[in-house]
Structures are given as C-alpha cells and as structure tokens.
Design a protein around this motif. Structure first.
Motif, PDB file in Angstrom:
ATOM      1  N   TRP A 147    -104.166 -23.562  42.596  1.00 31.83           N
ATOM      2  CA  TRP A 147    -102.945 -22.759  42.458  1.00 31.83           C
ATOM      3  C   TRP A 147    -101.764 -23.659  42.112  1.00 31.83           C
ATOM      4  O   TRP A 147    -101.692 -24.813  42.537  1.00 31.83           O
ATOM      5  CB  TRP A 147    -102.625 -22.029  43.773  1.00 31.83           C
ATOM      6  CG  TRP A 147    -103.482 -20.818  44.025  1.00 31.83           C
ATOM      7  CD1 TRP A 147    -104.779 -20.789  44.418  1.00 31.83           C
ATOM      8  CD2 TRP A 147    -103.071 -19.457  43.896  1.00 31.83           C
ATOM      9  NE1 TRP A 147    -105.219 -19.509  44.556  1.00 31.83           N
ATOM     10  CE2 TRP A 147    -104.188 -18.657  44.239  1.00 31.83           C
ATOM     11  CE3 TRP A 147    -101.887 -18.834  43.523  1.00 31.83           C
ATOM     12  CZ2 TRP A 147    -104.144 -17.267  44.222  1.00 31.83           C
ATOM     13  CZ3 TRP A 147    -101.827 -17.448  43.517  1.00 31.83           C
ATOM     14  CH2 TRP A 147    -102.953 -16.674  43.858  1.00 31.83           C
ATOM     15  N   ASN A 148    -100.827 -23.072  41.339  1.00 32.56           N
ATOM     16  CA  ASN A 148     -99.529 -23.695  41.089  1.00 32.56           C
ATOM     17  C   ASN A 148     -98.529 -23.016  42.011  1.00 32.56           C
ATOM     18  O   ASN A 148     -98.249 -21.814  41.869  1.00 32.56           O
ATOM     19  CB  ASN A 148     -99.107 -23.523  39.629  1.00 32.56           C
ATOM     20  CG  ASN A 148     -97.844 -24.310  39.318  1.00 32.56           C
ATOM     21  OD1 ASN A 148     -96.859 -24.289  40.051  1.00 32.56           O
ATOM     22  ND2 ASN A 148     -97.873 -25.018  38.188  1.00 32.56           N
ATOM     23  N   ILE A 149     -97.993 -23.764  42.991  1.00 32.68           N
ATOM     24  CA  ILE A 149     -97.133 -23.147  44.000  1.00 32.68           C
ATOM     25  C   ILE A 149     -95.733 -22.883  43.482  1.00 32.68           C
ATOM     26  O   ILE A 149     -94.991 -22.092  44.076  1.00 32.68           O
ATOM     27  CB  ILE A 149     -97.064 -24.034  45.261  1.00 32.68           C
ATOM     28  CG1 ILE A 149     -96.455 -25.391  44.932  1.00 32.68           C
ATOM     29  CG2 ILE A 149     -98.436 -24.193  45.889  1.00 32.68           C
ATOM     30  CD1 ILE A 149     -96.163 -26.220  46.135  1.00 32.68           C
ATOM     31  N   ARG A 150     -95.342 -23.551  42.378  1.00 37.85           N
ATOM     32  CA  ARG A 150     -94.011 -23.296  41.851  1.00 37.85           C
ATOM     33  C   ARG A 150     -93.968 -21.976  41.089  1.00 37.85           C
ATOM     34  O   ARG A 150     -93.034 -21.184  41.227  1.00 37.85           O
ATOM     35  CB  ARG A 150     -93.574 -24.459  40.961  1.00 37.85           C
ATOM     36  CG  ARG A 150     -92.163 -24.293  40.391  1.00 37.85           C
ATOM     37  CD  ARG A 150     -91.737 -25.530  39.642  1.00 37.85           C
ATOM     38  NE  ARG A 150     -91.531 -26.649  40.550  1.00 37.85           N
ATOM     39  CZ  ARG A 150     -90.394 -26.885  41.191  1.00 37.85           C
ATOM     40  NH1 ARG A 150     -89.368 -26.071  41.038  1.00 37.85           N
ATOM     41  NH2 ARG A 150     -90.282 -27.925  41.985  1.00 37.85           N
ATOM     42  N   SER A 151     -94.989 -21.736  40.280  1.00 37.49           N
ATOM     43  CA  SER A 151     -95.029 -20.494  39.511  1.00 37.49           C
ATOM     44  C   SER A 151     -95.829 -19.395  40.192  1.00 37.49           C
ATOM     45  O   SER A 151     -95.896 -18.276  39.699  1.00 37.49           O
ATOM     46  CB  SER A 151     -95.639 -20.765  38.124  1.00 37.49           C
ATOM     47  OG  SER A 151     -96.967 -21.267  38.259  1.00 37.49           O
ATOM     48  N   ASN A 152     -96.453 -19.729  41.355  1.00 42.71           N
ATOM     49  CA  ASN A 152     -97.252 -18.764  42.114  1.00 42.71           C
ATOM     50  C   ASN A 152     -98.352 -18.152  41.233  1.00 42.71           C
ATOM     51  O   ASN A 152     -98.524 -16.939  41.176  1.00 42.71           O
ATOM     52  CB  ASN A 152     -96.348 -17.674  42.701  1.00 42.71           C
ATOM     53  CG  ASN A 152     -97.076 -16.829  43.736  1.00 42.71           C
ATOM     54  OD1 ASN A 152     -98.118 -17.229  44.265  1.00 42.71           O
ATOM     55  ND2 ASN A 152     -96.549 -15.650  44.025  1.00 42.71           N
ATOM     56  N   LYS A 153     -99.110 -19.036  40.554  1.00 43.86           N
ATOM     57  CA  LYS A 153    -100.167 -18.576  39.664  1.00 43.86           C
ATOM     58  C   LYS A 153    -101.483 -19.245  40.012  1.00 43.86           C
ATOM     59  O   LYS A 153    -101.515 -20.420  40.395  1.00 43.86           O
ATOM     60  CB  LYS A 153     -99.813 -18.882  38.208  1.00 43.86           C
ATOM     61  CG  LYS A 153     -98.670 -18.048  37.653  1.00 43.86           C
ATOM     62  CD  LYS A 153     -98.435 -18.378  36.184  1.00 43.86           C
ATOM     63  CE  LYS A 153     -97.299 -17.508  35.612  1.00 43.86           C
ATOM     64  NZ  LYS A 153     -97.045 -17.815  34.177  1.00 43.86           N
TER      65      LYS A 153
END
Length: 858
Positions: A147-153
């Motif tokens: 997961w990418n926690i900055r873009s929540n993807k």
C-alpha cells in the motif's frame, strides 16, 4: 515510616509510587535500563524509531521522549492494538478489529484504512527499505498487499503461499524480504519482481521471529514457539546449525546488532539474552543475559549482612539472586534437579528429573566459600537440596532421612528449614512431625528432635546454637537443646500456628496463627509478651526490623502492617492490589522487599524514618488504610494528600517578639567592616601595576557582588570640555531609598540593598551619607532610624551592630555637632541597652541550665 519510590519490571517495564508509609524503589525480575512514566494498563505493543518509543495499551497509543515522558497520545482505535510499525514521520497501528491507522507523529492526525477480516486479516506489517510512503501487509489468509499510505492506494497484491503470515522481515538486500508462515516455512521473496528466491522449512512449528546478520556473513536466524533458534546459510541454502533451548518458552523477538556478530533475543520466560557468534560451526553462545522468574516468586530472603542481595525462589523452580545495587550483579542459581547430568542431556523440554518449586529456604554467608550455604525444601518432596551461592549452582548434597534412602514416600515431605548462624548445620522439619539435623559440609545426618506428631509448621535455631524451636500443627511450641536433643520447654498455643520467625539478636519469636492473629514469644522467659490482631486473612509471611523493634506482617487480605513491639501498637498499615506472599527486611534497615500473588516482580520499599523525621504514633482503631496501586512511578494529580511529616519547614525572618534573630549572612559581609583600612593596607601591592603594551578590550562593569555591565552611553556629536556637575553629584540607589523612607518610614528596600553589597561598597555607601561626601543630615537621620527599626523588630541583629559601628567610626565629628542626630543617637543608646539586658538574662538562664545538666551527669 516506610515509603514507596520507584521500581523496575523485567518483561517490559512498569513503575510504582505512593503509599502512606512505604516507598517502592526497584522491582526486579522484569527489569530495564530506564524508568518511564507508567501506563494505566499492561503494555500490548512496543516499537521505537530514532527519536521516540511507542507503547500501546488497549486501544490507546503513547509516544515517549527521553525514554520516560509521554509527549504524544494517539486516540482513534476502538479495539485493542496488536501491531505497531514506525517509519519516517508516521507510525502505523493495527487493532484486532482489522483497522489500520497511519498516524502523523507530530500533528497526531491520522488516516484510517478498514480491512475485511474474512478476506484479509492483517497479521504482520513491514516498511520495505527505500520504498517511500509504502507498507507491506501480511494476512492470516496468507496473501500480502503493498500500500501507498500517502495516496491511500493498493499498489500490488501477492497471492501468498497458502499459509498464514506470522512475521515479515527486511533482508539486507533491497527489494528482498523474509516471510514467516504458520506452517513453519520461511520464504525469501523479491517483492519488486514478485519472485521467490529461497524457501526453508522449520520443524518446530510457526515462525515467531526472523533476523539477518549484517556483518558480512549470509546468515538468517529464525525463532520458534518451543524456544529453539535455527540458523540458515543463505549462500548454501541449507540449515547451518541449531540453538536448542535458547529460551524455555517461545521466542518473542530477535534482532542482529547491525554490523556485529551479536543476536539479541527475548521470550515469554522473562529473559533477555545477547548471543555472540565467535565460535566454530557458526553457533552462538550467551554473552550477556538479564532474566527474572518466569513464574511468580513465592519466597524471598535477604542474603548476607550488607543488604545488597535478595534470594528469591519462584514457582518456575529456580532460585535466583537479585542485587539492590545494579542489575549486572543479578545471577541465577539454576533449577533444582535430581540428577543434573541427566537433566542437561535431556534438555529443558524433556527434563523429568527437575525438582518441584522451592517452598522454603534458609541461607548463611558464614563458610559459604568453603561449602554450601543455602538449604531449601521443595513442594511435596521429602528431599531437601543444598545450594552454593559462590558457584551459583545447586550444591552437592541431597538431604533426607536415612529410613527413606531406598524408597520415596508420597505423603511425607519437608515443610520447614533453618540454618545455623555458623553455617555448619541445618535443621529440617517434616510433615510427620520429626525434625532432623544435618551437617552442611558433609551432608551427614547428626540427630533428630522428637517423635512423629503433627506436621512441622516452622523451625528456628538461636544465634548461639543452644536452642532449637519448633512449631507443630497440633498447636505446640517446643524448645529443644541443640546439642543434646532434649526437650527443654513445651507450651500449648491458643490456635494452630501457620509459621514462626526468630529474631536471633533479641531472642524474640514471632508466631502467626491460623486464626489470623500474631503472638510474640520471649524465648528467654518463655512467655507470650505481645499479641496482635487485625488481619482478616491468612498470614503469609513476617519479618523483623534489624533492631527487633518492628514486626512487619503480610496477609491474604492484601494488607501490610507494621507493629511496634515496645509499645504493642500498630504504627503503619496500607493495602496493595495483590496480596504479598513473602516479606523480608534488609539487615541494614533501609529496605523492605515484598513479593506478591501472580506478580513476577520483587518490590523494594524504602524506610522513610532513616531519611526524615517520622512520627511513629499508634494508628487509631478506625484507621482506614490507603490502597497502593502496583506498579506506578508517581501518584495521579489530586490523589496524594500532603503529609504533616513531609512538609518542609521554612524559617520566618523573625521568630518571635521576644527573640532576637540574626540575618544568616556570611561573616565576611559584616564582621570586618571596622577593619577595612587595615585590610586595605595589608592587601596594597608593593609595586604599582604595570600598564600592558596593548590593553585588551573589556566590558566595564558596575561595582558589587553581582556583576552588572555598564549600559553604553549615547555619543554626542559635539564634545564639550565643560564638566557636568550633575554627573559628579549622582545619587546612589541606597541614598534614594533612604530619602524616600523619611516620608514612608519603610526601610526594607534600603536594608535589602545594603545586605546585597560587599564590605567595601558598604563603606562607600555610608561614607557618602555625610554632607562632605555629597549627602545630607536628613539622610544620615534616615539611616539612624533604619537602625532603630532593626533594633525594635529584633531581626538582623548582628548587621545593625556592624552598620552602626561603622557609621559612628566614619561620622563621629558630624554626629557630635548636629542636634537632630544627637537626639536620634540617644534613642538608639536606650534601645541597645534594653536589648542587651534582655539578651544577658537569656544567656545567664541558658548557662545555668547547662551547668546544672553537667553536674547531674557527673
């Protein structure tokens, strides 16, 4: 009289503070190198980055700075937190409801991600190295997600290997991670290309922890639920060696020190070990260890007369020594075993030779370097064991009656032990009522006291090896001759005793009864001298203070009480959360140690009466003891009531109307005021100071005891050669305050200013009061009135005398010519005479009392 301070715990760390009479200092066997502020509940998760330590309890997460202060509190979870992962400016937490929250460490803002437990139950998380803003999650279903926690993807999903993920660990190579599975497999996987590089199988169950060596050796370590550690060679892709029984329970965590051949491990056995890999074969050996009891201690006693070591026996069957000075002096004497050689061969898991837990033991330091100095009896076991403190191991002797040498009865067991002060003999009481004596050096049986009656509840030997005292379940106290084995005295007690304790120096015997009362027996007169009642549960243990004046008892009613034997009164009582099962008082009288039900720690309570004045008055009959929450480091605000004995007394400026008070200033400020001219002559240099070739720059300062810089003056564009007479006649602060006091009659400000000056400045200020020094007669009159106020109020008495003497020396001619000043001086003369007559009467009275006391003593 006793007060609580702080403590250390050895699994993670908890701390304690506050009691009416005791103070907790250290809690051993759950130890740590620092103390932090306590959390309200047990810590469930712990993680750290380079600046902060994160700890969670229930659904709350805290961040600690400087290892002790809570600087951030993160509230957002609705269920218990079970996973933590800090990285960068964020910390990630996952709760048991499968909710993942990404916290901003500084702002405490968060991003929440919900997962469906049926499809993806988060069981492990990792921040892969060099993967910016990305986290890798493992699940109970066996799949992984990036997961990418900055873009929540969700960036990528990994199908997994058909088994639940237990742990994720970053390998030294970028993009490579190790995945531990419930099936016992370890997968070394490249997450960039989604490619499995290696696969290992461990036979000891699920993988509990993984770590990689980073000192040049391609080795991976894996932990197991049974306490074994497997070391895998990543180049050869095979098992290199095994470290069996590294811990007696599951490996909870492990990590290699970066760049060092050191592995740190911990487990549920309450042990922290450092392993070094410097031997052949690649296996490791224990370099350092910190460990406590893996089960609650049941019996504690101070060892020796210096009060620095506490012997502790626990339900885990081990005997350990804890230092009250530093954890590095702690040591374990091991676990009792019928045959140590066979036990080592079988290992901890298959050890059928292990002895039951120790229920009672006694120790002496005399001859402990020559032979065993500790004897212990085990739960439901007829054989007593000896232990050697110097060798930190079980001793050479197994002590049991000769008639049971060939067979071991099931219903007969040792119940009580004691060792003589010389360390040569031990006395062992049995459940059948017989009492045997053994030689500690040879282990030979030396005799027996009495016949089979009721079970022995306690044995004791006096300090001179003259008498042996036994207490039986039939309700009899018997006193025997130690050498002849003859019965000297026997008395029937009002109830069945549950235990006895002898204070050898004073010859008093404490007896605890099954009806929750305590009696004190004088073994010289053979009489009950004190009886105490007040406990509402079984008496667990007793201990005497070193001087024998206090008897401290603990009970199953969760109370700890201190009884004063000379007065026969209860002088201290408080409650704890869990009952104290054992107590012991330091031979030096500074600490009281306690062990509690279902608690791994040993608590130290400092004796407050050694450090401050404590009123040992009897407690009233309706006294309600306060509850001490264990453990904690400090009381909550508003919980602690001020204690009369602990309020610091601040002496007022004036003690009373009839008393004369001094200023408490150093003598150098006032004693030499009349001799300043002589001092200046003696300190005058023989040669004038030489002017340096190039004078260094310096900042000009004002004269005085407190250095102050001269403020810079504004430069005028036009320089005038005309002298400004106003500058030459500038008034000092002291002069101004005296002028103001003429109208207000308030002399505190000029007096305080004069007290802050040195002798030379004081002379300069007093010299400037005369008209020829720029002063006036009115200011001189104001100074004399200030002296009069000091004499009237009877404070700063020595300063008034010194200032007045210097004033008279400097201005005697002017004072004799001015009528106003002469009138004020005559008033001062009367005040001085009256004060001196009063002081002389007090001096004479004190001298008379002192002379009478001296004659009475002679």
């Amino acid at each position: 009289m006793f007060k609580q301070m702080k403590l250390i715990e050895c699994n993670l760390l908890l701390c304690s503070y506050f009691s009416s009479s005791f103070e907790i200092v250290l809690q051993y066997s759950r130890g740590c190198s620092f103390l932090c502020n306590t959390l309200p509940e047990d810590i469930t998760c712990l993680a750290a980055d380079r600046m902060l330590i994160f700890a969670s309890y229930d659904n709350i997460l805290h961040a600690f700075a400087r290892n002790k202060e809570v600087v951030h509190t993160y509230e957002g979870h609705k269920a218990k937190i079970h996973l933590l992962q800090p990285f960068g400016d964020h910390v990630i937490s996952v709760d048991v409801d499968n909710v993942l929250i990404v916290w901003n460490i500084q702002s405490e803002e968060y991003l929440q991600i919900d997962f469906d437990k049926a499809t993806f139950a988060v069981s492990a998380l990792l921040h892969p190295s060099t993967y910016l803003n990305k986290i890798l999650l493992g699940s109970e279903q066996g799949t992984l997600q990036l997961w990418n926690i900055r873009s929540n993807k969700l960036l990528h999903s990994f199908p997994g290997w058909g088994s639940a993920v237990t742990t994720l660990e970053q390998a030294p190579a970028v993009d490579v991670i190790a995945v531990g599975l419930v099936s016992g497999h370890i997968i070394v996987h490249n997450i960039k290309y989604d490619e499995t590089l290696m696969k290992f199988q461990q036979d000891w169950g699920p993988i509990t922890a993984i770590s990689f060596r980073t000192d040049g050796h391609p080795v991976m370590a894996a932990g197991s639920p049974v306490g074994h550690i497997a070391l895998w060679d990543l180049e050869e892709k095979k098992l290199m060696c095994q470290m069996q029984d590294a811990h007696s329970t599951a490996i909870a965590g492990m990590t290699f020190v970066p760049g060092e051949p050191l592995l740190i491990t911990n487990g549920a056995d309450n042990a922290l070990r450092v392993w070094i890999f410097d031997g052949p074969g690649g296996t490791g050996r224990v370099l350092r260890s910190r460990m406590g009891h893996s089960a609650p201690p049941t019996r504690i006693r101070y060892h020796g007369q210096d009060g620095k070591q506490i012997l502790s026996a626990g339900q885990d069957g081990t005997l350990q020594s804890f230092s009250t000075v530093h954890e590095k002096f702690n040591k374990s004497l091991g676990r009792g075993s019928i045959n140590k050689k066979k036990s080592k061969k079988k290992g901890l898991k298959l050890d059928t030779m292990a002895l039951p837990p120790i229920t009672s033991f006694a120790s002496e330091v005399a001859h402990q370097s020559d032979w065993d100095g500790i004897v212990a009896c085990h739960q439901g076991y007829i054989t007593c064991t000896t232990w050697n403190y110097q060798k930190t191991s079980m001793g050479a002797h197994k002590l049991k009656p000769e008639e049971f040498s060939k067979h071991k009865p099931v219903d007969i067991y040792a119940t009580a032990v004691d060792i003589t002060s010389c360390g040569n003999f031990c006395v062992i009481g049995m459940s059948t009522g017989q009492v045997d004596v053994y030689n500690m050096q040879s282990g030979i049986h030396r005799g027996r006291y009495g016949k089979e009656t009721g079970a022995i509840r306690g044995v004791a030997v006096d300090g001179l090896n003259q008498l042996v005292i036994t207490a039986g379940s039939e309700g009899l106290i018997k006193i025997w001759k130690f050498k002849m084995k003859d019965l000297v005295y026997s008395t029937e007690l009002p109830s069945s005793p549950s235990g006895i304790l002898l204070h050898r120096d004073s010859g008093i015997l404490g007896i605890a009864f099954d009806d929750f009362t305590i009696s004190v027996l004088d073994i010289e007169t053979r009489k009950i001298v004190r009886t105490f009642s007040g406990h509402h549960g079984r008496i667990n243990d007793m201990t005497f203070s070193p001087d024998g004046r206090w008897l401290i008892t603990s009970s199953m009613d969760c109370s700890i009480k201190t009884w004063d034997l000379p007065s026969g009164c209860l002088i201290d009582c408080f409650l704890v959360d869990s009952a104290a099962v054992s107590l012991t008082m330091s031979p030096t009288g500074d600490f009281l140690a306690s062990a509690h039900v279902d608690d791994l720690g040993i608590y130290l309570w400092s004796n407050r009466s050694l450090y401050s004045l404590v009123s040992l008055r009897p407690l009233p009959a309706d006294y309600e003891p306060s509850l001490v929450t264990l453990p904690s480091t400090c009381p909550m605000q508003g919980d602690e009531e001020p204690c009369d004995e602990m309020i610091e007394y601040v002496s007022p400026e004036q003690l009373g109307e009839q008393l004369v008070t001094l200023s408490l200033l150093p003598e150098s400020r006032w004693k030499n005021l009349l001799n300043l001219d002589i001092i200046k002559k003696k300190n005058k240099p023989k040669e004038p100071p030489k002017v340096p070739k190039s004078a260094p720059f310096f900042i000009p300062t004002l004269p005085g005891l407190i250095p102050r810089f001269i403020p810079p003056e504004e430069e005028d564009d036009t320089q005038s050669k005309v002298v400004n007479l106003g500058v030459l006649a500038q008034k000092s602060d002291f002069y101004i305050h005296l002028e103001e006091a003429l109208s207000t009659n308030e002399y505190k400000a000029p007096l305080d200013l004069l007290k802050s000056l040195g002798p030379s400045n004081i002379e300069l200020e007093l010299r400037g009061l005369a008209p020829e020094g720029g002063g006036s007669v009115e200011v001189m009159l104001s100074f004399l009135r200030m002296i009069g106020v000091m004499l009237n109020k009877k404070y700063n008495f020595e300063l008034a005398q010194a200032y007045l003497a210097l004033f008279l020396k400097l201005h005697i001619k002017i004072l004799s010519l001015e009528p106003k000043l002469l009138e004020e001086l005559s008033k001062l003369s009367v005040q001085l005479e009256e004060t001196w007559i009063h002081l002389r009467a007090l001096f004479n009275q004190s001298l008379c009392v002192l002379t009478y006391m001296k004659s009475a003593l002679l």
